[in-house]
Design an enzyme around this catalytic site. Structure first.
Site, short mmCIF file in Angstrom:
data_model
loop_
_atom_site.label_atom_id
_atom_site.label_comp_id
_atom_site.label_asym_id
_atom_site.label_seq_id
_atom_site.Cartn_x
_atom_site.Cartn_y
_atom_site.Cartn_z
N ASN A 274 -10.28 -0.85 0.22
CA ASN A 274 -8.83 -0.61 0.20
C ASN A 274 -8.26 -1.24 -1.07
O ASN A 274 -8.23 -2.45 -1.20
CB ASN A 274 -8.25 -1.25 1.47
CG ASN A 274 -6.73 -1.18 1.54
OD1 ASN A 274 -6.06 -0.90 0.54
ND2 ASN A 274 -6.19 -1.46 2.71
N HIS B 171 -3.69 6.91 1.97
CA HIS B 171 -4.10 5.57 1.53
C HIS B 171 -5.43 5.23 2.18
O HIS B 171 -5.60 5.42 3.39
CB HIS B 171 -3.01 4.57 1.93
CG HIS B 171 -3.43 3.16 1.83
ND1 HIS B 171 -4.06 2.66 0.72
CD2 HIS B 171 -3.35 2.14 2.74
CE1 HIS B 171 -4.35 1.39 0.94
NE2 HIS B 171 -3.93 1.05 2.14
N CYS C 34 0.81 -1.22 0.00
CA CYS C 34 0.00 0.00 0.00
C CYS C 34 0.85 1.27 0.00
O CYS C 34 0.32 2.37 -0.17
CB CYS C 34 -0.95 -0.01 1.19
SG CYS C 34 -1.92 -1.52 1.25
O1 UT7 Z 1 -3.53 -1.21 3.66
C1 UT7 Z 1 -3.21 -1.46 4.99
C2 UT7 Z 1 -3.89 -2.71 5.27
N1 UT7 Z 1 -4.64 -2.97 6.40
C3 UT7 Z 1 -5.25 -2.11 7.25
O2 UT7 Z 1 -5.17 -0.93 7.19
C4 UT7 Z 1 -6.06 -2.76 8.31
C5 UT7 Z 1 -6.07 -2.00 9.59
N2 UT7 Z 1 -6.99 -2.62 10.54
C6 UT7 Z 1 -8.32 -2.50 10.45
O3 UT7 Z 1 -8.84 -1.83 9.56
C7 UT7 Z 1 -9.16 -3.14 11.51
O4 UT7 Z 1 -8.33 -3.72 12.49
C8 UT7 Z 1 -10.15 -4.23 10.99
C9 UT7 Z 1 -11.25 -3.57 10.17
C10 UT7 Z 1 -9.42 -5.26 10.14
C11 UT7 Z 1 -10.82 -4.94 12.14
O5 UT7 Z 1 -11.48 -4.00 12.96
P1 UT7 Z 1 -11.25 -3.99 14.55
O6 UT7 Z 1 -12.07 -2.92 15.07
O7 UT7 Z 1 -9.76 -3.93 14.78
O8 UT7 Z 1 -11.86 -5.37 14.95
P2 UT7 Z 1 -11.21 -6.54 15.83
O9 UT7 Z 1 -10.31 -7.35 14.98
O10 UT7 Z 1 -10.69 -5.95 17.11
O11 UT7 Z 1 -12.49 -7.37 16.19
C12 UT7 Z 1 -13.51 -6.87 17.06
C13 UT7 Z 1 -14.64 -7.86 17.07
C14 UT7 Z 1 -14.19 -9.30 17.32
O12 UT7 Z 1 -15.23 -9.95 18.03
P3 UT7 Z 1 -15.09 -10.18 19.62
O13 UT7 Z 1 -13.84 -10.97 19.82
O14 UT7 Z 1 -15.01 -8.80 20.21
O15 UT7 Z 1 -16.34 -10.90 19.95
C15 UT7 Z 1 -14.12 -9.89 15.93
O16 UT7 Z 1 -14.27 -11.27 15.90
O17 UT7 Z 1 -15.30 -7.87 15.80
C16 UT7 Z 1 -15.28 -9.21 15.26
N3 UT7 Z 1 -15.13 -9.08 13.83
C17 UT7 Z 1 -16.16 -8.97 12.99
N4 UT7 Z 1 -17.48 -8.96 13.21
C18 UT7 Z 1 -18.28 -8.83 12.12
C19 UT7 Z 1 -13.96 -9.03 13.12
N5 UT7 Z 1 -14.24 -8.90 11.82
C20 UT7 Z 1 -15.58 -8.86 11.72
C21 UT7 Z 1 -16.48 -8.75 10.64
N6 UT7 Z 1 -17.80 -8.71 10.88
N7 UT7 Z 1 -16.04 -8.61 9.36
#
Ligand code: UT7
Length: 327
Positions: A284, A254, A112
């Protein structure tokens, strides 16, 4: 010698996939995706669309916008980590399709941050007089690398390409800034589809190989990294060029996640209006996201001559960087 962007172009596949369509095959929902990422939809390549074909379309549109012919291009860099080709490189295929016969062509792989590094590389070449007119393209077909069973990644990414024509003009070059931290590379990985060492594993290896050869990400680690490094590198590039944030019209970040952009704006103490976004429509698109956004702003007449912009990229590697652009 400084670089002037004199044309932009973009191409995104017509095939649009909204959040409800993703929720039909993985355990997620529209509300969660919108709230946690700002993504409403993404466009996914179909039929004969590839990284090469999208790069050609974006490149052609940038040339048209610049009002120049492909033969005037003497440097052609394609930033991609998701090409349908290993050899020849994507840039050479674009050269062939567009007729950029005088161009030196190569690909650049820095995820990215790739477009930002392609821009910085071209600037350096223009500044020392090696080349005069560059076509820079970010093109990604991430849908091919996605694990469509992993709700932590498949909701985020999309396909597309963006391009700019950069010309050397009289003046002082604005210094870019870029950094890498390979030791933290595990946060965002995708093994080569051609990791031959795995081919002779016992039964079961094929499934393992399939998973390893898809994008895997520690989302929170990448999120924290972006929040720390992006404001830092923006401050660094402003300082390097003796600029203040008041001098900047727009920050072209980005398009990874709306919450990242909002947090960066907050840390820089800059109004969110200075941070245009389009991840709601495209997700993205990795190294294509900055030039796609630039193209939208250019074509909508939002940018004015003399505006100063900061482009900032970050992602796998880990890598991050920023550059000042005078429109
Ligand atoms: O180009 C650079 C590339 N990457 C990035 O920039 C990614 C940067 N990171 C992010 O954008 C975020 O970390 C994500 C969007 C990937 C994830 O969001 P988050 O707020 O960090 O979620 P999390 O991984 O902390 O998960 C929170 C909760 C979890 O459930 P519990 O354990 O609290 O019950 C996950 O299992 O949300 C759950 N979860 C989802 N629920 C519904 C994770 N993904 C999903 C989903 N739909 N798609």
């Amino acid at each position: 010698m400084k670089g002037k962007i004199c044309g932009t172009g973009a191409y995104v596949p017509a095939n649009r996939m909204d959040n409800d369509q993703i929720a039909a095959f993985v355990d997620t929902n529209d509300e969660w995706i919108k709230e946690r990422t700002g993504v409403w939809a993404r466009h996914i390549a179909s039929g004969s669309e590839t990284t090469v074909s999208m790069a050609c379309m974006a490149g052609r549109r940038a040339l048209e916008d610049a009002g120049i012919t492909a033969a005037e291009i003497d440097l052609l860099i394609v930033s991609t980590t998701s090409s349908n080709l290993i050899l020849p490189c994507t840039a050479c295929e674009v050269q062939k399709e567009l007729g950029a016969e005088h161009a030196t062509c190569f690909d650049l792989s820095a995820a990215c941050t790739g477009f930002l590094l392609a821009y910085s590389t071209a600037l350096a070449y223009l500044n020392c007089g090696v080349y005069h007119t560059a076509l820079l393209i970010g093109s990604e077909c991430l849908s091919n690398l996605m694990d469509w069973r992993d709700r932590g990644t498949c909701i985020l990414f999309g396909d597309g390409a963006g391009a700019v024509v950069l010309r050397g003009t009289e003046g002082e070059m604005a210094l870019p800034a870029a950094h890498s931290e390979g030791a933290k590379g595990d946060a965002l990985v995708c093994k080569s589809r051609h990791d031959w060492s795995n081919l002779h594993d016992e039964s079961g290896a094929q499934a393992m190989q399939d998973k390893e050869h898809r994008i895997g990400m520690d989302g929170q680690a990448v999120f924290r990294f972006a929040l720390k490094r992006v404001p830092e590198v923006i401050a660094e590039v402003l300082e390097k060029n003796h600029l203040h944030k008041e001098d900047i019209t727009f920050y072209i970040l980005h398009q990874a996640n709306r919450r990242i952009v909002e947090a960066v704006a907050k840390r820089l103490e800059e109004p969110i209006e200075k941070f245009p976004m389009n991840m709601q429509e495209y997700g993205n698109t990795s190294s294509a996201s900055i030039p796609i956004l630039l193209d939208e702003l250019n074509r909508s007449g939002t940018l004015h001559r003399g505006d100063k912009l900061v482009m900032a990229g970050f992602g796998a590697g880990l890598t991050w960087g920023a550059a000042v652009v005078e429109w």
